[in-house]
Design an enzyme around this catalytic site. Structure first.
Site, PDB file in Angstrom:
ATOM      1  N   LYS A 217     -10.201  11.290 -10.124  1.00 52.16           N
ATOM      2  CA  LYS A 217      -9.515  12.064  -9.085  1.00 52.16           C
ATOM      3  C   LYS A 217     -10.473  13.113  -8.580  1.00 52.16           C
ATOM      4  O   LYS A 217     -11.105  13.798  -9.392  1.00 52.16           O
ATOM      5  CB  LYS A 217      -8.289  12.757  -9.683  1.00 52.16           C
ATOM      6  CG  LYS A 217      -7.005  12.083  -9.343  1.00 52.16           C
ATOM      7  CD  LYS A 217      -5.826  12.916  -9.708  1.00 52.16           C
ATOM      8  CE  LYS A 217      -4.594  12.203  -9.200  1.00 52.16           C
ATOM      9  NZ  LYS A 217      -3.527  12.067 -10.019  1.00 52.16           N
ATOM     10  N   GLY A 218     -10.606  13.254  -7.295  1.00 51.37           N
ATOM     11  CA  GLY A 218     -11.494  14.272  -6.739  1.00 51.37           C
ATOM     12  C   GLY A 218     -10.741  15.166  -5.775  1.00 51.37           C
ATOM     13  O   GLY A 218      -9.512  15.145  -5.737  1.00 51.37           O
ATOM     14  N   GLY A 221      -8.845  12.818  -3.037  1.00 56.08           N
ATOM     15  CA  GLY A 221      -7.920  11.736  -3.388  1.00 56.08           C
ATOM     16  C   GLY A 221      -8.298  11.082  -4.704  1.00 56.08           C
ATOM     17  O   GLY A 221      -8.961  11.693  -5.543  1.00 56.08           O
ATOM     18  N   VAL A 223      -9.714   7.672  -7.074  1.00 48.53           N
ATOM     19  CA  VAL A 223     -10.635   6.528  -7.066  1.00 48.53           C
ATOM     20  C   VAL A 223     -10.059   5.467  -8.008  1.00 48.53           C
ATOM     21  O   VAL A 223      -9.661   5.768  -9.130  1.00 48.53           O
ATOM     22  CB  VAL A 223     -12.049   6.943  -7.512  1.00 48.53           C
ATOM     23  CG1 VAL A 223     -12.995   5.747  -7.484  1.00 48.53           C
ATOM     24  CG2 VAL A 223     -12.592   8.059  -6.625  1.00 48.53           C
ATOM     25  N   ASP A 337     -23.649  18.035  -0.774  1.00 54.68           N
ATOM     26  CA  ASP A 337     -22.763  18.194  -1.932  1.00 54.68           C
ATOM     27  C   ASP A 337     -23.338  17.424  -3.122  1.00 54.68           C
ATOM     28  O   ASP A 337     -22.615  16.731  -3.849  1.00 54.68           O
ATOM     29  CB  ASP A 337     -21.354  17.689  -1.593  1.00 54.68           C
ATOM     30  CG  ASP A 337     -20.316  18.151  -2.624  1.00 54.68           C
ATOM     31  OD1 ASP A 337     -20.598  19.117  -3.369  1.00 54.68           O
ATOM     32  OD2 ASP A 337     -19.234  17.535  -2.692  1.00 54.68           O
TER      33      ASP A 337
HETATM   34  N1  LIG Z   1     -18.057   3.683  -7.068  1.00 53.42           N
HETATM   35  C1  LIG Z   1     -17.586   4.159  -8.219  1.00 53.42           C
HETATM   36  N2  LIG Z   1     -17.695   3.433  -9.341  1.00 53.42           N
HETATM   37  C2  LIG Z   1     -17.226   3.909 -10.511  1.00 53.42           C
HETATM   38  N3  LIG Z   1     -16.644   5.101 -10.665  1.00 53.42           N
HETATM   39  C3  LIG Z   1     -16.505   5.884  -9.578  1.00 53.42           C
HETATM   40  C4  LIG Z   1     -16.962   5.456  -8.302  1.00 53.42           C
HETATM   41  N4  LIG Z   1     -16.705   6.438  -7.419  1.00 53.42           N
HETATM   42  C5  LIG Z   1     -16.118   7.423  -8.102  1.00 53.42           C
HETATM   43  N5  LIG Z   1     -15.985   7.113  -9.403  1.00 53.42           N
HETATM   44  C6  LIG Z   1     -15.365   7.925 -10.462  1.00 53.42           C
HETATM   45  O1  LIG Z   1     -14.291   8.624  -9.879  1.00 53.42           O
HETATM   46  C7  LIG Z   1     -14.451  10.017 -10.097  1.00 53.42           C
HETATM   47  C8  LIG Z   1     -13.871  10.766  -8.933  1.00 53.42           C
HETATM   48  O2  LIG Z   1     -14.708  10.668  -7.830  1.00 53.42           O
HETATM   49  P1  LIG Z   1     -14.562  11.644  -6.602  1.00 53.42           P
HETATM   50  O3  LIG Z   1     -15.796  11.525  -5.793  1.00 53.42           O
HETATM   51  O4  LIG Z   1     -13.276  11.386  -5.920  1.00 53.42           O
HETATM   52  O5  LIG Z   1     -14.419  13.056  -7.247  1.00 53.42           O
HETATM   53  P2  LIG Z   1     -15.521  13.957  -7.918  1.00 53.42           P
HETATM   54  O6  LIG Z   1     -16.882  13.512  -7.490  1.00 53.42           O
HETATM   55  O7  LIG Z   1     -15.280  13.951  -9.400  1.00 53.42           O
HETATM   56  O8  LIG Z   1     -15.209  15.363  -7.328  1.00 53.42           O
HETATM   57  P3  LIG Z   1     -15.432  15.830  -5.823  1.00 53.42           P
HETATM   58  O9  LIG Z   1     -14.104  15.677  -5.182  1.00 53.42           O
HETATM   59  O10 LIG Z   1     -15.880  17.223  -5.955  1.00 53.42           O
HETATM   60  O11 LIG Z   1     -16.478  14.931  -5.208  1.00 53.42           O
HETATM   61  C9  LIG Z   1     -15.943  10.213 -10.290  1.00 53.42           C
HETATM   62  O12 LIG Z   1     -16.212  11.355 -11.041  1.00 53.42           O
HETATM   63  C10 LIG Z   1     -16.324   8.941 -11.024  1.00 53.42           C
HETATM   64  O13 LIG Z   1     -16.078   9.082 -12.395  1.00 53.42           O
END
Ligand SMILES: Nc1ncnc2c1ncn2[C@@H]1O[C@H](COP(=O)(O)OP(=O)(O)OP(=O)(O)O)[C@@H](O)[C@H]1O
Ligand SMILES: [Mg+2]
Length: 507
Positions: A217-218, A221, A223, A337
């Site tokens: 979760k980021g 939204g 993932v 970022d």
């Molecule tokens: N393509 C991918 N393959 C595998 N895991 C992924 C992928 N993209 C994202 N994730 C997982 O999902 C998590 C959430 O990603 P997301 O980019 O939404 O949030 P974040 O990077 O943790 O925070 P932010 O919102 O600050 O970017 C990531 O930390 C990672 O563990």
């Protein structure tokens, strides 16, 4: 039946006549007095005498209700018990025979339903058929119209769907059953624009993905891991409020010639309206190790592992930053970022830079940036000093690249701490973990980074190991307060390439 008051008649006579019939049996012949409405009775005070029965009836004459009262002689009361005279007849709607004095003074009411005909109250066959068949016919008509409209709508919908996904001129691009995503994307990056799948293919792919489990979760939204034709894909689902972020990220990923082994492989963007809300999907390659942050928390790395991670991250960033001239070129892109959570670790333990939603592109012809950049976006912990104190020159595209390099230096520090050299490695920590709280404010970061000019600690023992020494040196040169003095991604890439050769590392 409504009783009207009895007309005058000596009470004794009335009672006597009635008593005579009742007591002496059926054979007793006696007379009755009845009300009478015929013209002949006018002389006798609208009364008549009979040895039979009094009769009252109602009929319609010229649409008017008329009450008829007459005497019926005894010889007309045939057959006995149910005389014809006392049965209903056409025109006379209601007939009542009775056998006591003035018993026909009642007013017979016409049943209201019988008025509807308007011509005496009874319905003819035609009206009856019309009343029954009319609504039935209407119902059938409505049903037919409904079926027709439904079929028309279905045909129009199917046609629209076909238009959206099947352009016959693009048949060769349509995902054939036996083709993998990699095949498809490879075809396009070698033969086409190099910016990804055509939109209709993206939509078709996105709509045939089966979501499996949520993996993160980021800010924007969730993932998910999804399946498409037996392979894993990552699906980032944005909430409808974040439509601009979704659009921007999809737009950046589809920048011409962006594809690179160290930048997350973009597959598809889709906005699916489910009737209540819009689901915004961004589909990309799935990497089971997750983010570099997840990976370093879980594992320590060897010197080789550290160099592979650092070199691949530098390669990705160098490609992103680089402007490629020509018709098949790409603009310079700054990430804005960069952090360990936005870098994914691939199966071969190299990095893929992800989360391009805040990136900016440079148009070198006009020396402009493609969106109006707001000053402080990104993650506060990773913000460069010039971003924190707002001295960054936003008209100058290179400023954003320099801010990325500062963040890359922090990511290198996170990796190097986990490097196992001589049996020693440190626990995972975020940069500035000992100086600021978990979700630091800009002000807290500014005090540490700009006022106190503090940077993460580079331990002395790193000097004893060549790889860590080089990494430490790179970090320092990424963290200069003056952005322009920092290394470039290309420079870092070259230094680390040399290091990998020295260390005899195959990358
Ligand atoms: N393509 C991918 N393959 C595998 N895991 C992924 C992928 N993209 C994202 N994730 C997982 O999902 C998590 C959430 O990603 P997301 O980019 O939404 O949030 P974040 O990077 O943790 O925070 P932010 O919102 O600050 O970017 C990531 O930390 C990672 O563990
Ligand atoms: Mg992220």
């Amino acid at each position: 039946l409504v009783k009207s008051p009895l007309p005058h008649r000596p009470p004794t006579q009335h009672t006597l006549t009635f008593a005579a019939v009742f007591i002496c049996g059926l054979k007793v012949t006696t007379s009755l007095w009845c009300n009478c409405t015929t013209a002949q009775c006018e002389k006798t005070g609208s009364q008549c005498e009979t040895d039979g029965a009094c009769m009252a009836s109602t009929s319609f004459i010229d649409g008017q209700e008329q009450h008829i009262r007459i005497c019926i002689t005894r010889d007309k009361l045939v057959p006995p018990g149910q005389p014809f005279y006392c049965l209903g007849a056409e025109g006379l709607l209601n007939i009542h025979c009775c056998y006591t004095d003035f018993c026909n003074s009642i007013d017979l009411k016409v049943p209201s339903g019988e008025m509807c005909g308007g011509n005496g109250g009874t319905w003819g066959l035609v009206e009856l058929v019309a009343v029954i068949a009319g609504p039935l016919f209407l119902l059938c008509l409505l049903l037919l119209v409904g079926v027709f409209l439904y079929q028309y709508h279905q045909r129009a919908y199917n046609h629209r769907q076909r238009l959206e996904v099947e352009d016959p001129s693009c048949d060769h691009l349509y995902p054939a059953k036996d083709r993998t995503l990699q095949d498809l994307i490879y075809d396009l990056s070698t033969s086409g624009s190099g910016s990804g799948l055509p939109l209709f293919v993206q939509r078709t792919v996105a709509r045939t993905i089966v979501l499996q489990e949520i993996i993160g979760k980021g800010r924007f939204g969730e993932v998910w891991r999804g399946r498409w034709r037996g392979g894993d894909v990552a699906v980032k689902i944005f909430s409808s409020r974040e439509e601009r972020s979704w659009f921007r990220e999809a737009e950046i990923y589809q920048t011409i010639m962006l594809r690179h082994e160290n930048i997350l492989g973009f597959i598809a963007a889709d906005n699916k309206d489910n009737g209540t809300w819009t689901q915004l999907w961004l589909v990309s390659d799935y990497h089971e190790h997750g983010s570099l942050f997840d990976y370093l928390n879980r594992y320590s790395v060897t010197t080789e592992g550290m160099i592979k991670l650092a070199l691949s991250a530098a390669s990705g960033l160098a490609h992103l930053h680089m402007e490629i001239l020509g018709t098949q070129g790409k603009p310079g892109i700054a990430h804005r970022d960069l952090k360990s959570k936005n870098i994914l670790v691939k199966k071969n333990c190299t990095c893929a830079i992800a989360d391009l939603g805040l990136a900016v592109r440079h148009d070198s012809a006009t020396d402009t940036i493609d969106i109006a950049p707001n000053q402080r976006v990104g993650t506060k912990r990773y913000m460069a000093p010039e971003v924190l104190d707002e001295t960054i020159n936003m008209r100058h595209f290179d400023s954003f690249k320099c801010a990325d390099i500062y963040a890359l230096g922090l990511v290198y520090w996170e990796i190097a701490r986990r490097c196992n050299s001589g049996g020693i490695h440190e626990e995972y920590q975020l940069p500035f973990y000992e100086l600021v709280p978990s979700d630091p404010s800009i002000e807290e970061m500014r005090k540490v980074v700009c006022d106190q000019k503090l940077r993460p600690n580079i331990p002395n023992w790193w000097q004893s190991y060549e790889a860590l020494r080089v990494m430490g040196k790179i970090m320092r040169e990424c963290w200069y307060a003056n952005g322009a003095a920092r290394l470039t991604a290309l420079r870092i890439k070259k230094t680390l390439s040399l290091l990998s050769i020295q260390e005899d590392i195959k990358v």
